[in-house]
Write an enzyme that holds these catalytic residues in place. Structure first.
Site, PDB file in Angstrom:
ATOM      1  N   ARG A  93      -1.478   1.684  20.101  1.00  0.00           N
ATOM      2  CA  ARG A  93      -0.944   2.035  21.431  1.00  0.00           C
ATOM      3  C   ARG A  93      -1.648   3.232  22.054  1.00  0.00           C
ATOM      4  NH1 ARG A  93       5.082   2.465  19.413  1.00  0.00           N
ATOM      5  NH2 ARG A  93       3.874   3.614  17.871  1.00  0.00           N
ATOM      6  N   LYS A 150      13.628   2.755  -8.414  1.00  0.00           N
ATOM      7  CA  LYS A 150      12.863   3.975  -8.135  1.00  0.00           C
ATOM      8  C   LYS A 150      13.412   5.094  -9.001  1.00  0.00           C
ATOM      9  CE  LYS A 150      11.190   2.924  -3.529  1.00  0.00           C
ATOM     10  NZ  LYS A 150       9.819   2.538  -3.922  1.00  0.00           N
ATOM     11  N   ASP A 204       1.705 -10.423  -0.353  1.00  0.00           N
ATOM     12  CA  ASP A 204       2.467  -9.728  -1.385  1.00  0.00           C
ATOM     13  C   ASP A 204       1.395  -9.052  -2.220  1.00  0.00           C
ATOM     14  OD1 ASP A 204       3.603  -8.997  -3.874  1.00  0.00           O
ATOM     15  OD2 ASP A 204       5.292 -10.321  -3.456  1.00  0.00           O
ATOM     16  N   HIS A 205       1.247  -7.752  -2.081  1.00  0.00           N
ATOM     17  CA  HIS A 205       0.057  -7.125  -2.665  1.00  0.00           C
ATOM     18  C   HIS A 205       0.048  -7.205  -4.194  1.00  0.00           C
ATOM     19  CE1 HIS A 205       2.593  -3.515  -3.092  1.00  0.00           C
ATOM     20  NE2 HIS A 205       1.716  -3.069  -3.970  1.00  0.00           N
ATOM     21  N   HIS A 214       7.883  -8.933  -4.872  1.00  0.00           N
ATOM     22  CA  HIS A 214       6.986  -8.666  -5.998  1.00  0.00           C
ATOM     23  C   HIS A 214       7.547  -9.207  -7.336  1.00  0.00           C
ATOM     24  CE1 HIS A 214       5.260  -6.235  -2.961  1.00  0.00           C
ATOM     25  NE2 HIS A 214       5.939  -5.136  -3.181  1.00  0.00           N
ATOM     26  N   ASP A 242      13.189  -4.690  -1.077  1.00  0.00           N
ATOM     27  CA  ASP A 242      11.889  -4.021  -1.099  1.00  0.00           C
ATOM     28  C   ASP A 242      11.011  -4.518  -2.250  1.00  0.00           C
ATOM     29  OD1 ASP A 242      10.077  -1.983  -0.160  1.00  0.00           O
ATOM     30  OD2 ASP A 242      10.630  -0.776  -1.900  1.00  0.00           O
TER      31      ASP A 242
HETATM   32  P1  NDP Z   1       3.526   2.873  10.013  1.00  0.00           P
HETATM   33  O1  NDP Z   1       4.936   3.298  10.191  1.00  0.00           O
HETATM   34  O2  NDP Z   1       2.513   3.900   9.665  1.00  0.00           O
HETATM   35  O3  NDP Z   1       3.136   2.099  11.341  1.00  0.00           O
HETATM   36  C1  NDP Z   1       1.857   1.497  11.536  1.00  0.00           C
HETATM   37  C2  NDP Z   1       1.488   1.615  12.983  1.00  0.00           C
HETATM   38  O4  NDP Z   1       2.315   0.774  13.751  1.00  0.00           O
HETATM   39  C3  NDP Z   1       1.684   2.988  13.572  1.00  0.00           C
HETATM   40  O5  NDP Z   1       0.603   3.833  13.299  1.00  0.00           O
HETATM   41  C4  NDP Z   1       1.803   2.678  15.023  1.00  0.00           C
HETATM   42  O6  NDP Z   1       0.499   2.438  15.549  1.00  0.00           O
HETATM   43  C5  NDP Z   1       2.536   1.378  15.028  1.00  0.00           C
HETATM   44  N1  NDP Z   1       3.982   1.597  15.183  1.00  0.00           N
HETATM   45  C6  NDP Z   1       4.788   2.399  14.466  1.00  0.00           C
HETATM   46  N2  NDP Z   1       6.055   2.324  14.874  1.00  0.00           N
HETATM   47  C7  NDP Z   1       6.064   1.436  15.877  1.00  0.00           C
HETATM   48  C8  NDP Z   1       7.084   0.916  16.693  1.00  0.00           C
HETATM   49  N3  NDP Z   1       8.366   1.283  16.548  1.00  0.00           N
HETATM   50  N4  NDP Z   1       6.757   0.009  17.624  1.00  0.00           N
HETATM   51  C9  NDP Z   1       5.480  -0.376  17.757  1.00  0.00           C
HETATM   52  N5  NDP Z   1       4.483   0.090  16.998  1.00  0.00           N
HETATM   53  C10 NDP Z   1       4.763   0.974  16.069  1.00  0.00           C
HETATM   54  O7  NDP Z   1       3.515   1.702   8.957  1.00  0.00           O
HETATM   55  P2  NDP Z   1       2.628   1.536   7.654  1.00  0.00           P
HETATM   56  O8  NDP Z   1       1.202   1.666   8.012  1.00  0.00           O
HETATM   57  O9  NDP Z   1       3.194   2.362   6.569  1.00  0.00           O
HETATM   58  O10 NDP Z   1       2.962   0.030   7.266  1.00  0.00           O
HETATM   59  C11 NDP Z   1       2.507  -1.039   8.035  1.00  0.00           C
HETATM   60  C12 NDP Z   1       3.076  -2.327   7.481  1.00  0.00           C
HETATM   61  O11 NDP Z   1       2.664  -2.465   6.133  1.00  0.00           O
HETATM   62  C13 NDP Z   1       4.600  -2.365   7.453  1.00  0.00           C
HETATM   63  O12 NDP Z   1       5.007  -3.663   7.722  1.00  0.00           O
HETATM   64  C14 NDP Z   1       4.934  -1.968   6.027  1.00  0.00           C
HETATM   65  O13 NDP Z   1       6.160  -2.517   5.625  1.00  0.00           O
HETATM   66  C15 NDP Z   1       3.773  -2.583   5.254  1.00  0.00           C
HETATM   67  N6  NDP Z   1       3.487  -1.912   3.998  1.00  0.00           N
HETATM   68  C16 NDP Z   1       3.113  -0.595   3.999  1.00  0.00           C
HETATM   69  C17 NDP Z   1       2.820   0.035   2.803  1.00  0.00           C
HETATM   70  C18 NDP Z   1       2.371   1.449   2.787  1.00  0.00           C
HETATM   71  O14 NDP Z   1       2.052   1.917   1.684  1.00  0.00           O
HETATM   72  N7  NDP Z   1       2.312   2.138   3.915  1.00  0.00           N
HETATM   73  C19 NDP Z   1       2.912  -0.676   1.502  1.00  0.00           C
HETATM   74  C20 NDP Z   1       3.273  -2.069   1.627  1.00  0.00           C
HETATM   75  C21 NDP Z   1       3.541  -2.635   2.843  1.00  0.00           C
HETATM   76  P3  NDP Z   1       0.058   2.850  17.020  1.00  0.00           P
HETATM   77  O15 NDP Z   1       0.852   4.052  17.401  1.00  0.00           O
HETATM   78  O16 NDP Z   1      -1.396   3.109  16.846  1.00  0.00           O
HETATM   79  O17 NDP Z   1       0.349   1.681  17.865  1.00  0.00           O
HETATM   80  C1  BG6 Z   2       5.863  -1.688  -1.782  1.00  0.00           C
HETATM   81  C2  BG6 Z   2       7.241  -1.100  -1.635  1.00  0.00           C
HETATM   82  O1  BG6 Z   2       5.856  -3.039  -1.413  1.00  0.00           O
HETATM   83  O2  BG6 Z   2       5.456  -1.590  -3.138  1.00  0.00           O
HETATM   84  C3  BG6 Z   2       7.282   0.329  -2.124  1.00  0.00           C
HETATM   85  O3  BG6 Z   2       7.607  -1.131  -0.269  1.00  0.00           O
HETATM   86  C4  BG6 Z   2       6.756   0.414  -3.534  1.00  0.00           C
HETATM   87  O4  BG6 Z   2       8.612   0.842  -2.083  1.00  0.00           O
HETATM   88  C5  BG6 Z   2       5.398  -0.264  -3.628  1.00  0.00           C
HETATM   89  O5  BG6 Z   2       6.648   1.791  -3.879  1.00  0.00           O
HETATM   90  C6  BG6 Z   2       4.936  -0.334  -5.073  1.00  0.00           C
HETATM   91  O6  BG6 Z   2       3.629  -0.829  -5.109  1.00  0.00           O
HETATM   92  P1  BG6 Z   2       2.656  -0.444  -6.305  1.00  0.00           P
HETATM   93  O7  BG6 Z   2       1.418  -1.215  -6.040  1.00  0.00           O
HETATM   94  O8  BG6 Z   2       2.480   1.057  -6.223  1.00  0.00           O
HETATM   95  O9  BG6 Z   2       3.356  -0.826  -7.559  1.00  0.00           O
END
Ligand code: NDP
Ligand code: BG6
Length: 513
Positions: free
Chosen positions: A62, A363, A200-201, A263, A258
């Protein structure tokens, strides 16, 4: 070359795998996942020479920013999070191909700009590009992004050809059965299933893939892999980390959504499914779905049911005092969100009837470990009756998925000496010792697989719905119950008494992995 020799799963991350010219578009480009996992994964694929010669990365977000600023953001992410040192020659080739488009996720014009940007690159390089959309935003905007990809025509680019558009969707895929079904409907209105890659990582982890190899490339396991020899199976996915800064997300999620629905359930499916007829994505996914369908509905009663849930209270981890869940930032004082969930499952098929499968995930547990343990039945008519001289343990085959990846087998052996005495011993195979430790990250494998169109390590639509179907009644029951029946465990322990009771009903106990 016979078909199976060309199969991507067999080739792994080898140079035989040719991804077509590709542009990866990351929605949520300023996010945590993009920085910590996605950009470093793409960089490491470049280091290994696995990206196509014509490869481009477009960040979409954005905030307006010029390409150069996003290139800096990406460079910082690689420096901080890549598993390997930055090689300037590799990065200097990738950096100019790292671009940025800004816009709202529900703003139709932004998708027009994105489309034009891709068309311009295609014109410059003189050939069509496969477009791989990676949706890495909070789930609230998954549907608007997909709908706009449909409406703008981006989803249908080069449709029917090898380099047709593809989409990777991050977790969480819905929050219950109804929302997962609704998201699937949104997706299938725009994309064919073959274009869709639900992440699903855990499936990208090396040792999870090795589970398939261990089970189906070694003839010795299959004859034992059933109710005649297996007493029960335990799957543990424990973490030391607490909720950290993610209370905003976790409060609406909890351990069952979660970790368990996705997983842990995937580990179960790979452990217990029937042998697939081949390694192609559909064969494996068909077997996983069949297995998930054979799981019996769970009994929900708090005392005699098949489920347990708990929250961590303050405790000690690695010698340090850590707060309880209710004291964490952003957690409601009366929160009933579970940070630990355990299930006892019965699989009603010929292979597993009567063999309990115990699953747990939490956790702030004693140790970070993901393990699948197959516990075998005792030797029949054992002539070494348990006594002081004959210490015997149940044969147990354990796959340690992480950390310290490997496999172990508990056997009983004679203690050397003139007297016959026995003792349990452990045969150990360690990945790091045999293969070294710098293995690719899950996201490297998954991004590459999606680029070449191999869905083996991704979740199919019906698979995700079936696993939501299993857990949704539990979620609804827990929601109704609030804090009633919610157990507690000290941070740094192995979980609550109610979870031990699930096993004690069958005279089993949890292993300490
Ligand atoms: P973030 O909360 O960091 O959001 C990612 C980006 O999405 C933000 O930088 C922003 O980008 C945009 N964003 C955030 N909030 C909103 C909103 N309310 N409406 C619209 N855009 C928004 O998420 P993550 O990067 O942590 O995670 C991204 C996805 O990956 C999620 O679905 C999460 O569940 C999944 N995930 C994340 C993991 C992690 O370790 N972070 C692990 C496993 C899965 P901008 O402002 O540039 O538009
Ligand atoms: C994510 C969960 O999918 O997997 C987190 O949202 C969790 O809560 C994570 O910590 C665990 O992944 P890993 O690869 O570190 O075992």
């Amino acid at each position: 070359m016979p078909d199976h020799d060309r199969h991507p799963f067999l080739h792994g991350l080898s140079k035989h795998r040719g991804a077509p010219p590709t542009v990866v578009v990351i929605f949520g480009a300023s996010g945590d996942l993009t920085a910590r996992k996605l950009v470093p994964a793409i960089y490491n694929l470049a280091v290994d020479g696995l990206l196509p010669a014509d490869f481009f990365l477009i960040g979409f977000g954005r905030q307006p920013m010029p390409d150069t600023e996003f290139q800096q953001v990406a460079a910082d992410a690689v420096r901080e999070f890549s598993r390997r040192e930055v090689q300037e020659d590799v990065w200097s080739r990738l950096a100019p191909r790292t671009l940025y488009v800004s816009g709202g996720y529900d703003e139709a014009a932004a998708y027009g700009r994105l489309s034009e940007r891709i068309a311009t690159i295609e014109k410059e390089i003189g050939q069509p590009l496969q477009t791989l959309f990676y949706i890495s935003t909070p789930p609230s905007v998954f549907a608007p992004i997909i709908e706009n990809l449909g409406a703008s025509g981006l989803a249908a680019r080069h449709v029917g050809q090898a380099h047709q558009s593809k989409v990777i969707i991050e977790k969480p895929f819905g929050k219950d059965l109804a929302s997962a079904q609704s998201l699937n409907r949104t997706i299938t209105a725009v994309f064919e299933e073959s274009q869709v890659f639900r992440i699903d990582h855990y499936l990208g982890k090396e040792t999870v893939q090795d589970l398939l190899v261990q089970r189906f490339a070694n003839a010795i396991f299959e004859p034992l892999w059933n109710r005649n020899f297996v007493d029960h199976v335990q799957i543990t996915v424990s973490e030391e980390v607490g909720v950290g800064t993610r209370a905003g997300y976790y409060e609406g999620s909890g351990a069952l959504r979660d970790m368990m629905q996705n997983h842990t359930m995937q580990l179960l499916a790979l452990t217990a499914m029937e042998p697939p007829v081949s390694l192609d994505a559909e064969s494996i996914r068909n077997e996983k779905v069949k297995l998930l369908k054979a799981i019996q509905p769970l009994r929900l009663d708090a005392t005699s049911g098949d489920v347990a849930r708990a929250q961590y209270t303050e405790g000690l981890l690695g010698g340090n005092a850590v707060p309880g869940y209710l004291q964490e930032d952003g957690v409601a004082e009366t929160s009933s969100t579970e940070t630990y969930a355990a299930l006892r499952l019965n699989i009603n098929n010929w292979r597993w009837h009567g063999v309990p499968f115990y699953l747990r995930s939490g956790k702030r547990m004693a140790r970070r470990v993901t393990e699948i343990a197959i516990r075998f039945k005792p030797a029949p008519g054992n002539i070494f009756a348990e006594s002081e001289r004959f210490q015997l343990a149940a044969n147990t085959l354990a796959f340690q998925i992480q950390p310290d990846e490997g496999m172990s087998m508990i056997l009983n052996a004679k203690i050397p000496g003139l007297e016959t005495r026995t003792q349990p011993v452990k045969m150990n195979f360690k990945y790091a010792t045999t293969f070294g430790s710098n293995t690719p990250e899950a996201y490297e494998r998954l991004v590459l697989d999606a680029m070449i169109g191999d869905g083996t390590l991704f979740i199919r639509g019906d698979e995700t719905e079936r696993s939501w179907q299993l857990v949704t009644p539990i979620l609804e029951h827990w929601q109704e119950q609030g804090r009633h029946g919610l157990d507690a465990y000290s941070a740094g322990s192995w979980g609550p008494p109610s979870s031990a009771a699930l096993l004690a009903a069958n005279r089993h106990t949890w292993r300490e992995p």
